[in-house]
Design an enzyme around this catalytic site. Sequence first.
Site, PDB file in Angstrom:
ATOM      1  N   SER A  91      -0.034  59.217  22.403  1.00  0.00           N
ATOM      2  CA  SER A  91      -1.341  59.036  23.045  1.00  0.00           C
ATOM      3  C   SER A  91      -2.328  60.142  22.661  1.00  0.00           C
ATOM      4  CB  SER A  91      -1.173  59.021  24.561  1.00  0.00           C
ATOM      5  OG  SER A  91      -0.413  60.150  24.970  1.00  0.00           O
ATOM      6  N   THR A 124      -3.849  61.076  28.238  1.00  0.00           N
ATOM      7  CA  THR A 124      -4.642  62.185  27.691  1.00  0.00           C
ATOM      8  C   THR A 124      -3.998  63.521  28.015  1.00  0.00           C
ATOM      9  OG1 THR A 124      -6.663  60.943  28.025  1.00  0.00           O
ATOM     10  CG2 THR A 124      -6.885  63.339  27.900  1.00  0.00           C
ATOM     11  N   THR A 174      -7.213  62.957  23.052  1.00  0.00           N
ATOM     12  CA  THR A 174      -6.511  61.680  23.217  1.00  0.00           C
ATOM     13  C   THR A 174      -6.771  60.752  22.035  1.00  0.00           C
ATOM     14  OG1 THR A 174      -6.186  59.816  24.742  1.00  0.00           O
ATOM     15  CG2 THR A 174      -8.433  60.559  24.438  1.00  0.00           C
ATOM     16  N   ARG A 213     -14.216  51.944  20.756  1.00  0.00           N
ATOM     17  CA  ARG A 213     -14.136  52.146  22.214  1.00  0.00           C
ATOM     18  C   ARG A 213     -13.934  53.635  22.513  1.00  0.00           C
ATOM     19  NH1 ARG A 213     -10.217  54.640  25.742  1.00  0.00           N
ATOM     20  NH2 ARG A 213     -10.527  53.776  27.806  1.00  0.00           N
ATOM     21  N   VAL A 214     -14.679  54.145  23.472  1.00  0.00           N
ATOM     22  CA  VAL A 214     -14.531  55.542  23.888  1.00  0.00           C
ATOM     23  C   VAL A 214     -14.259  55.563  25.385  1.00  0.00           C
ATOM     24  CG1 VAL A 214     -15.720  57.764  24.121  1.00  0.00           C
ATOM     25  CG2 VAL A 214     -16.051  56.379  22.062  1.00  0.00           C
ATOM     26  N   GLY A 215     -13.265  56.357  25.800  1.00  0.00           N
ATOM     27  CA  GLY A 215     -12.963  56.479  27.224  1.00  0.00           C
ATOM     28  C   GLY A 215     -13.620  57.705  27.823  1.00  0.00           C
ATOM     29  N   ASP A 216     -13.002  58.239  28.853  1.00  0.00           N
ATOM     30  CA  ASP A 216     -13.576  59.374  29.580  1.00  0.00           C
ATOM     31  C   ASP A 216     -13.366  60.719  28.874  1.00  0.00           C
ATOM     32  OD1 ASP A 216     -10.760  58.795  30.177  1.00  0.00           O
ATOM     33  OD2 ASP A 216     -10.846  60.594  31.434  1.00  0.00           O
ATOM     34  N   THR A 268      -6.856  62.116  33.388  1.00  0.00           N
ATOM     35  CA  THR A 268      -6.102  61.223  32.507  1.00  0.00           C
ATOM     36  C   THR A 268      -5.989  59.887  33.234  1.00  0.00           C
ATOM     37  OG1 THR A 268      -3.992  60.827  31.383  1.00  0.00           O
ATOM     38  CG2 THR A 268      -3.898  62.157  33.379  1.00  0.00           C
ATOM     39  N   GLY A 269      -5.963  58.809  32.468  1.00  0.00           N
ATOM     40  CA  GLY A 269      -5.865  57.491  33.106  1.00  0.00           C
ATOM     41  C   GLY A 269      -6.813  56.510  32.458  1.00  0.00           C
ATOM     42  N   GLY A 321      -9.823  55.189  31.270  1.00  0.00           N
ATOM     43  CA  GLY A 321     -11.068  55.883  30.977  1.00  0.00           C
ATOM     44  C   GLY A 321     -12.292  55.207  31.571  1.00  0.00           C
TER      45      GLY A 321
HETATM   46  N1  GLY Z   1      -8.220  58.534  29.507  1.00  0.00           N
HETATM   47  C1  GLY Z   1      -8.203  58.255  28.143  1.00  0.00           C
HETATM   48  C2  GLY Z   1      -8.902  57.035  27.766  1.00  0.00           C
HETATM   49  O1  GLY Z   1      -9.108  56.143  28.583  1.00  0.00           O
HETATM   50  O2  GLY Z   1      -9.267  56.926  26.608  1.00  0.00           O
END
Ligand code: GLY
Length: 329
Positions: free
Chosen positions: A80, A182, A200, A210-213, A233-234, A236
């Site tokens: 990850s 993450t 991550t 795609r971009v998360g948090d 983490t989780g 995003g």
């Molecule tokens: N928390 C990482 C993501 O959703 O990309």
Amino acid sequence: MHRRDFLLRGAAAGAGFLASTGLQGQSPTPTNGEVVVISTWPFGKAANAAALETLQSGGSALDAVEKGVMTAEADPSIQSVGYGGLPNRSGVVELDAAIQDGRTFESGAVCSLQGYRHPIKVARAVLDQSPHLVLVGAGAREFATDQGFPIEETLSEGAREAYRKWRKKHPDGKGPASGHDTLGLVLMNSDGHICVACTTSGLAWKHPGRVGDSPLLGHGLYADDEAGGCVATGDGEEITRVCGSFLVVEWMRKGATPEEAIDETLDRIARRSPRGRDVHASFVAIRADGMTGAGSMRKGFHQALTRNGKTEVLSVPAFVDRTTDENKR
Ligand code: GLY
């Protein structure tokens, strides 16, 4: 616990804390010279060790968080993060990372970076060498090349094999995205200075781009020496919707303990997300006085905590098991 009781308990504890310490609006309270490091997941243990070592050999707090999270980026067994991270639905590894200094608010981030195993190094270069905060995709890659980072293979053998199996199950490349562990790390040095970093590969099999948090300031990470630092983490999308890490830090600024601040944030997600409590979201935090805390919506999350040079990996009880499920939809 009922939500109202929970909020009242939080407010009372916050008020008590403020009355006793006057933390709000004050300069950071120095810890007694103790270095505190907290990170996400059992693989945070190696990251904390590398962060401590960096400080001991004279590195700055920013160097320490960068070197800390690089351990996971280099480990192909971690699917990850970095090299080892699972690719997007087209089979391409796209990495996200960010770093922030809690004294100056300086930060650097890269999103959807291809071709570099250590996105955190590129994020650090964005902080140090660029007038910008965030670079994405082809632009981030161009910047990394200009900075002299050599292009590397980012798809590990394990990730390639996992992708092959996934494509066999989803020949059109349109199966659900999943997995999001993450590595986030918060460090307070002996001067009470806080830095944070996150890295991550994001959701496995995600839509390209795609971009998360994790690389977004205030969402996956946030640090303010006057209030505290937090990383997430989780899922995003869920963490981003509530500005998760910023929210935790702002609750701590008001006097909440790190655990209360995280619970408030999880409660916000549970009540307002279309998915209710069926969300993966976990946070670790350090308050400006050195108090640490961790919280997680669901069970299975672990924090790696280093205090007085000793590291423990601790299981974090689930919010959904500790609170009333009144938000169930
Ligand atoms: N928390 C990482 C993501 O959703 O990309």
